[in-house]
Design a protein around this motif. Structure first.
Motif, PDB file in Angstrom:
ATOM      1  N   THR A  54       6.809  -5.437   3.022  1.00 22.26           N
ATOM      2  CA  THR A  54       5.893  -4.953   2.142  1.00 22.26           C
ATOM      3  C   THR A  54       6.403  -5.185   0.544  1.00 22.26           C
ATOM      4  O   THR A  54       7.434  -5.196   0.336  1.00 22.26           O
ATOM      5  CB  THR A  54       5.953  -3.383   2.173  1.00 22.26           C
ATOM      6  OG1 THR A  54       5.860  -2.820   3.548  1.00 22.26           O
ATOM      7  CG2 THR A  54       4.757  -2.923   1.369  1.00 22.26           C
ATOM      8  N   LYS A  79      -5.553  -3.038  -6.690  1.00 21.90           N
ATOM      9  CA  LYS A  79      -5.663  -2.026  -5.608  1.00 21.90           C
ATOM     10  C   LYS A  79      -5.122  -0.831  -5.955  1.00 21.90           C
ATOM     11  O   LYS A  79      -5.419   0.209  -4.982  1.00 21.90           O
ATOM     12  CB  LYS A  79      -4.821  -2.774  -4.309  1.00 21.90           C
ATOM     13  CG  LYS A  79      -5.273  -4.102  -4.069  1.00 21.90           C
ATOM     14  CD  LYS A  79      -6.541  -4.039  -3.287  1.00 21.90           C
ATOM     15  CE  LYS A  79      -7.161  -5.373  -2.822  1.00 21.90           C
ATOM     16  NZ  LYS A  79      -8.319  -5.948  -3.528  1.00 21.90           N
ATOM     17  N   HIS A 167       2.083   2.236  -2.225  1.00 22.57           N
ATOM     18  CA  HIS A 167       1.597   1.437  -1.064  1.00 22.57           C
ATOM     19  C   HIS A 167       0.946   2.485  -0.275  1.00 22.57           C
ATOM     20  O   HIS A 167       0.076   1.820   0.345  1.00 22.57           O
ATOM     21  CB  HIS A 167       3.012   0.891  -0.549  1.00 22.57           C
ATOM     22  CG  HIS A 167       2.650  -0.191   0.521  1.00 22.57           C
ATOM     23  ND1 HIS A 167       2.964   0.411   1.899  1.00 22.57           N
ATOM     24  CD2 HIS A 167       2.277  -1.330   0.674  1.00 22.57           C
ATOM     25  CE1 HIS A 167       2.646  -0.744   2.591  1.00 22.57           C
ATOM     26  NE2 HIS A 167       2.050  -1.649   1.796  1.00 22.57           N
ATOM     27  N   LYS A 168       1.208   3.649   0.139  1.00 24.21           N
ATOM     28  CA  LYS A 168       0.783   4.577   1.146  1.00 24.21           C
ATOM     29  C   LYS A 168      -0.605   4.837   0.541  1.00 24.21           C
ATOM     30  O   LYS A 168      -1.377   4.778   1.237  1.00 24.21           O
ATOM     31  CB  LYS A 168       1.584   5.900   1.262  1.00 24.21           C
ATOM     32  CG  LYS A 168       2.679   5.530   2.304  1.00 24.21           C
ATOM     33  CD  LYS A 168       3.489   7.033   2.533  1.00 24.21           C
ATOM     34  CE  LYS A 168       4.653   6.542   3.113  1.00 24.21           C
ATOM     35  NZ  LYS A 168       5.953   7.531   2.367  1.00 24.21           N
ATOM     36  N   ILE A 170      -2.756   2.865  -1.376  1.00 19.19           N
ATOM     37  CA  ILE A 170      -3.429   1.624  -1.021  1.00 19.19           C
ATOM     38  C   ILE A 170      -3.768   1.566   0.462  1.00 19.19           C
ATOM     39  O   ILE A 170      -5.076   1.078   0.778  1.00 19.19           O
ATOM     40  CB  ILE A 170      -2.523   0.422  -1.518  1.00 19.19           C
ATOM     41  CG1 ILE A 170      -2.379   0.276  -2.962  1.00 19.19           C
ATOM     42  CG2 ILE A 170      -3.198  -0.866  -1.162  1.00 19.19           C
ATOM     43  CD1 ILE A 170      -1.409  -0.671  -3.458  1.00 19.19           C
ATOM     44  N   LYS A 171      -2.787   1.977   1.312  1.00 18.58           N
ATOM     45  CA  LYS A 171      -3.353   1.689   2.789  1.00 18.58           C
ATOM     46  C   LYS A 171      -4.500   2.676   3.099  1.00 18.58           C
ATOM     47  O   LYS A 171      -5.195   2.509   3.711  1.00 18.58           O
ATOM     48  CB  LYS A 171      -1.883   1.953   3.636  1.00 18.58           C
ATOM     49  CG  LYS A 171      -1.064   0.489   3.669  1.00 18.58           C
ATOM     50  CD  LYS A 171       0.050   0.387   4.282  1.00 18.58           C
ATOM     51  CE  LYS A 171       0.284   1.268   5.724  1.00 18.58           C
ATOM     52  NZ  LYS A 171       1.686   1.029   6.032  1.00 18.58           N
ATOM     53  N   LYS A 172      -4.254   4.057   2.332  1.00 13.16           N
ATOM     54  CA  LYS A 172      -5.258   5.017   2.815  1.00 13.16           C
ATOM     55  C   LYS A 172      -6.700   4.721   2.268  1.00 13.16           C
ATOM     56  O   LYS A 172      -7.520   5.003   2.683  1.00 13.16           O
ATOM     57  CB  LYS A 172      -4.685   6.303   2.226  1.00 13.16           C
ATOM     58  CG  LYS A 172      -3.942   7.185   2.886  1.00 13.16           C
ATOM     59  CD  LYS A 172      -3.611   8.575   2.084  1.00 13.16           C
ATOM     60  CE  LYS A 172      -2.348   8.959   2.446  1.00 13.16           C
ATOM     61  NZ  LYS A 172      -1.934  10.235   1.538  1.00 13.16           N
TER      62      LYS A 172
END
Length: 173
Positions: A54, A79, A167-168, A170-172
């Motif tokens: 990551t 993002k 980062h979390k 962005i993933k969500k």
């Protein structure tokens, strides 16, 4: 040799008023050092490696009032937006709130998550997370994924956790 692309992570744009601590924060994240910074004219960019798989490409864009109209030119592949606020500067919270509202009104950011970093929490009279959240009117962004975290770029407190949370987000999204 084809591995180099995987190093370039999602783009994260770091904005906020001048003197909020964006460049100090980015330098601290990338080098682990406290670096003397001067007002950013244009931008700084670096790749933040969070773990083996990551990384994030972080753009730190100048925050002086004359630079803020240029923020929109950095949003193309954004993002996540990280808005840095000096939590010890009560006098500029209204200005920060206006700047945040303006950048979030950009069409390119419509579905982009927001991380607010209440920087300078190491200073004695800094606002609490709740106070910063209220002053920035964050509850009004109910249509957007957002989070707020306290940090100190100078002391290195809360930075790694904040960007793992980015980062979390962005993933969500």
């Amino acid at each position: 040799m084809g591995q180099s692309r995987s190093c370039i992570g999602p783009q994260v744009i770091l904005v906020g008023l001048d003197s909020a601590g964006k460049s100090t924060l980015l330098a601290r994240l990338l080098t682990g050092q406290v670096v003397e910074t001067s007002p950013t004219i244009g931008f700084n960019v670096g790749t933040l490696v969070l773990d083996k798989k990551t990384s994030l490409t972080v753009w730190d864009v100048g925050g002086q009032s004359s630079m803020r109209p240029n923020w929109k030119f950095y949003l193309d592949d954004c993002k996540a937006l990280v808005f840095v606020v000096d939590s010890s500067d009560r006098g500029r919270m209204a200005e920060a709130q206006k700047a945040l509202k303006k950048v979030l009104s950009e069409e390119k950011l419509r579905r982009v998550p927001l991380m607010v970093l209440a920087n300078k929490k190491d200073l004695p009279n800094s606002l609490t997370i709740r106070e910063v959240s209220t002053q920035l009117n964050l509850h009004s962004y109910s249509d957007r994924l957002w989070e707020i975290q306290a940090c100190s770029a100078l002391k290195g407190l809360g930075l790694q956790q904040a960007f793992l949370s980015v980062h979390k987000l962005i993933k969500k999204s």
